[in-house]
Design a protein around this motif. Structure first.
Motif, PDB file in Angstrom:
ATOM      1  N   UNK A 173      -2.874  26.437  -1.473  1.00 54.32           N
ATOM      2  CA  UNK A 173      -3.520  25.603  -0.506  1.00 54.32           C
ATOM      3  C   UNK A 173      -4.691  24.906  -1.544  1.00 54.32           C
ATOM      4  N   UNK A 174      -4.761  24.884  -2.655  1.00 60.63           N
ATOM      5  CA  UNK A 174      -6.110  24.408  -3.409  1.00 60.63           C
ATOM      6  C   UNK A 174      -6.155  22.889  -3.246  1.00 60.63           C
ATOM      7  N   UNK A 175      -4.836  22.349  -3.507  1.00 62.07           N
ATOM      8  CA  UNK A 175      -4.927  20.879  -3.677  1.00 62.07           C
ATOM      9  C   UNK A 175      -5.141  20.089  -2.124  1.00 62.07           C
ATOM     10  N   UNK A 176      -4.485  20.779  -1.270  1.00 64.48           N
ATOM     11  CA  UNK A 176      -4.788  20.144   0.132  1.00 64.48           C
ATOM     12  C   UNK A 176      -6.249  20.386   0.452  1.00 64.48           C
ATOM     13  N   UNK A 177      -7.000  21.545   0.334  1.00 59.21           N
ATOM     14  CA  UNK A 177      -8.243  21.530   0.707  1.00 59.21           C
ATOM     15  C   UNK A 177      -8.998  20.548  -0.267  1.00 59.21           C
ATOM     16  N   UNK A 178      -8.800  20.498  -1.294  1.00 57.70           N
ATOM     17  CA  UNK A 178      -9.464  19.514  -2.236  1.00 57.70           C
ATOM     18  C   UNK A 178      -9.335  18.434  -1.589  1.00 57.70           C
ATOM     19  N   UNK A 179      -8.280  17.790  -1.290  1.00 59.82           N
ATOM     20  CA  UNK A 179      -8.234  16.400  -0.758  1.00 59.82           C
ATOM     21  C   UNK A 179      -8.863  16.182   0.552  1.00 59.82           C
ATOM     22  N   UNK A 180      -8.930  17.353   1.330  1.00 58.06           N
ATOM     23  CA  UNK A 180      -9.664  17.064   2.652  1.00 58.06           C
ATOM     24  C   UNK A 180     -11.025  17.192   2.565  1.00 58.06           C
ATOM     25  N   UNK A 181     -11.468  18.109   1.535  1.00 54.81           N
ATOM     26  CA  UNK A 181     -12.842  18.053   1.431  1.00 54.81           C
ATOM     27  C   UNK A 181     -13.605  16.872   0.395  1.00 54.81           C
ATOM     28  N   UNK A 182     -12.666  16.627  -0.611  1.00 56.73           N
ATOM     29  CA  UNK A 182     -13.517  15.837  -1.555  1.00 56.73           C
ATOM     30  C   UNK A 182     -13.057  14.417  -1.726  1.00 56.73           C
ATOM     31  N   UNK A 183     -11.906  13.776  -1.005  1.00 53.41           N
ATOM     32  CA  UNK A 183     -11.538  12.616  -1.241  1.00 53.41           C
ATOM     33  C   UNK A 183     -11.629  11.834   0.024  1.00 53.41           C
ATOM     34  N   UNK A 184     -12.563  10.602  -0.217  1.00 45.84           N
ATOM     35  CA  UNK A 184     -12.913   9.567   0.825  1.00 45.84           C
ATOM     36  C   UNK A 184     -12.321   8.239   0.548  1.00 45.84           C
ATOM     37  N   UNK A 185     -12.823   7.603   1.291  1.00 42.61           N
ATOM     38  CA  UNK A 185     -12.932   5.747   0.779  1.00 42.61           C
ATOM     39  C   UNK A 185     -13.428   5.711  -0.488  1.00 42.61           C
ATOM     40  N   UNK A 186     -12.515   4.885  -1.515  1.00 41.04           N
ATOM     41  CA  UNK A 186     -13.140   4.463  -2.845  1.00 41.04           C
ATOM     42  C   UNK A 186     -12.778   5.673  -3.715  1.00 41.04           C
ATOM     43  N   UNK A 187     -12.393   6.703  -3.294  1.00 41.52           N
ATOM     44  CA  UNK A 187     -11.893   7.733  -4.299  1.00 41.52           C
ATOM     45  C   UNK A 187     -10.773   7.217  -4.847  1.00 41.52           C
ATOM     46  N   UNK A 188     -10.465   7.800  -6.080  1.00 39.16           N
ATOM     47  CA  UNK A 188      -9.095   7.455  -6.983  1.00 39.16           C
ATOM     48  C   UNK A 188      -8.485   8.412  -7.245  1.00 39.16           C
TER      49      UNK A 188
ATOM     50  N   UNK B 159       0.644  -1.291   0.041  1.00 39.61           N
ATOM     51  CA  UNK B 159      -0.023   0.154   0.016  1.00 39.61           C
ATOM     52  C   UNK B 159       0.785   1.144  -0.087  1.00 39.61           C
ATOM     53  N   UNK B 160       0.077   2.353  -0.215  1.00 38.47           N
ATOM     54  CA  UNK B 160       0.911   3.523   0.063  1.00 38.47           C
ATOM     55  C   UNK B 160       0.074   4.440   1.064  1.00 38.47           C
ATOM     56  N   UNK B 161       0.944   5.318   1.794  1.00 36.53           N
ATOM     57  CA  UNK B 161      -0.061   5.916   2.764  1.00 36.53           C
ATOM     58  C   UNK B 161       0.765   7.449   2.502  1.00 36.53           C
ATOM     59  N   UNK B 162      -0.235   8.477   2.597  1.00 37.46           N
ATOM     60  CA  UNK B 162       0.187   9.812   2.666  1.00 37.46           C
ATOM     61  C   UNK B 162      -0.553  10.697   3.470  1.00 37.46           C
ATOM     62  N   UNK B 163       0.012  11.476   4.323  1.00 36.58           N
ATOM     63  CA  UNK B 163      -0.536  12.358   5.233  1.00 36.58           C
ATOM     64  C   UNK B 163      -0.500  13.943   4.849  1.00 36.58           C
ATOM     65  N   UNK B 164      -1.592  14.665   4.679  1.00 35.21           N
ATOM     66  CA  UNK B 164      -1.862  15.584   4.077  1.00 35.21           C
ATOM     67  C   UNK B 164      -2.363  16.726   5.006  1.00 35.21           C
ATOM     68  N   UNK B 165      -1.624  17.796   5.138  1.00 34.78           N
ATOM     69  CA  UNK B 165      -1.731  18.863   6.014  1.00 34.78           C
ATOM     70  C   UNK B 165      -2.647  20.037   5.049  1.00 34.78           C
ATOM     71  N   UNK B 166      -3.737  20.099   5.660  1.00 32.65           N
ATOM     72  CA  UNK B 166      -4.623  21.298   4.894  1.00 32.65           C
ATOM     73  C   UNK B 166      -3.850  22.786   5.024  1.00 32.65           C
ATOM     74  N   UNK B 167      -3.471  23.276   3.850  1.00 34.26           N
ATOM     75  CA  UNK B 167      -3.020  24.573   3.850  1.00 34.26           C
ATOM     76  C   UNK B 167      -4.054  25.773   3.833  1.00 34.26           C
TER      77      UNK B 167
END
Length: 395
Positions: free
Chosen positions: A231-246, A215-223
């Motif tokens: 900060x657009x990418x970190x906010x996008x990942x926090x808001x839009x990416x969940x289990x089963x997201x690709x 597996x891969x594991x990444x930990x993303x801090x919201x900017x």
């Protein structure tokens, strides 16, 4: 390396070019994106462009490379080149893109410096550029060869963990189910995804899990500032990416890696904030191999509640036979931790220590200075800068 004639010209014009390099890189990016807007949309980090940090980093790298050529003509700044090449490889940069950069960079030089750019001056700096570009192309080819070529792969989120109010960990597995290349502790991957405006932006995130898994594991801090490019990418990942997201991930890259460390070599891992992410796999590797020499863990954060991956920090350190953990928190420091910012004055630094640093630049500069004062060789202090390398730019 640089020819004698070009070296003399570069040496004579370096002060002028150096003084104008910030303006030159600004004009360069303006011209490049006017001609090729898709590069800003889908390749370059829009947040770094908006903040001006990418311009600073480019200016610093060009000036540092040229200075090295005239001051040390028989050597090459391979550490700097390798760091840049790893970042380029994680983005999938191709050799032909260097000609495009050359076109717009030299147009910017002529625009800014005007008549000062004689044929002799242009030829000398052209030689500097292609020495740097060809060195990067060669290193990037080697990296691509090791990874089977530049590639993107689809990964599915299998778990999302809210580590702190501002940090989320994503566990991912390859969507195709094919085997996964292992990574070296400390490396990162590029993550590419479509944002709400259709742009396919790319960011690098350290792999925060232990090596040796599928597996891969990444930990993303919201900017903060998600409504702007910063900060657009970190906010996008926090808001839009969940289990089963690709998500699309690159192969692992990065030159801040924990190579095989001799059993007799003490190791120091110093981090602040989200800089903890590359340190966790390093610590996990040391724990898995039972590293017998002293391992010193240093971490600074705003508070224990903001200390992402704290349980991993403590668990892996507890498995080592000779580990010492030193924690600093600006507030709410528990018993056994320090209040305030990291200060190595009272920390034992063993002779022959190999140190790895990751965190904000002021933190790394302060820790590096204290380590050198304590007798650590500068060659044994390694660091990772998240985003453009402003240490090189003198910021």
């Amino acid at each position: 390396m640089l020819s004698e004639q070009s070296a003399a010209t570069v040496r004579a014009t370096l002060p002028v070019v150096g003084a104008a390099i910030g303006q030159i890189t600004e004009r360069f990016y303006d011209g490049l994106f006017a001609a090729r807007p898709e590069l800003l949309r889908d390749l370059f980090n829009r947040g770094n462009q908006a903040a001006g940090t990418q311009r600073q980093a480019l200016a610093g790298s060009v000036a540092a490379f040229a200075t090295h050529l005239v001051e040390h003509p028989d050597t090459r700044p391979d550490a700097m080149l390798t760091r840049i090449a790893h970042k380029h490889a994680s983005l999938g940069i191709a050799p032909e893109q260097y000609a495009l950069v050359h076109e717009h960079l030299f147009a910017a030089i002529v625009e800014v410096l005007g008549e000062a750019v004689t044929d002799e001056v242009a030829a000398a700096w052209d030689e500097v550029y292609w020495l740097m570009a060809n060195a990067l192309i060669a290193i990037e080819k080697r990296l691509y060869d090791e990874q089977g070529g530049p590639s993107w792969r689809l990964w599915e989120v299998t778990e999302r963990v809210q580590e702190t109010p501002d940090v989320v960990t994503f566990r991912l597995r390859p969507l195709d189910g094919a085997p996964v290349r292992d990574f070296r502790p400390g490396q990162y991957v590029s993550v590419r995804t479509a944002l709400s405006d259709g742009a396919r932006q790319i960011r690098q995130y350290s792999l925060s899990g232990a090596p040796g898994t599928s597996e891969r594991r990444i930990s993303v801090k919201r900017v903060p500032g998600g409504t702007t490019p910063q900060g657009e990418m970190s906010n996008h990942l926090h808001a839009r990416v969940h289990e089963r997201s690709v998500l699309e991930l690159s192969e692992p890259y990065g030159d801040l890696v924990l190579d095989e460390v001799p059993d007799s070599t003490p190791v120091l891992l110093a981090s602040a904030g989200i800089g903890v992410t590359p340190m966790i796999p390093m610590l996990a590797h040391l724990a898995a191999t039972g590293h017998p020499a002293p391992v010193t863990v240093v971490h600074a954060d705003r508070s224990p509640a903001d200390h992402a991956l704290r349980a991993d920090h403590e668990t892996y350190a507890a498995k080592l036979p000779a580990a010492a953990v030193h924690l600093w928190y600006e507030q709410d420091a528990p018993t056994g931790a320090h209040t305030g910012r990291a200060d190595l004055t009272g920390v034992t630094v063993h002779p022959g220590t190999r140190a790895y640093l990751c965190g904000p630049l002021p933190f790394m500069r302060a820790v590096r200075a204290q380590l050198i004062e304590k007798g650590v060789s500068p060659a044994d202090v390694h660091y990772e800068v998240f985003g453009p390398d402003l240490w090189l730019a003198g910021a």
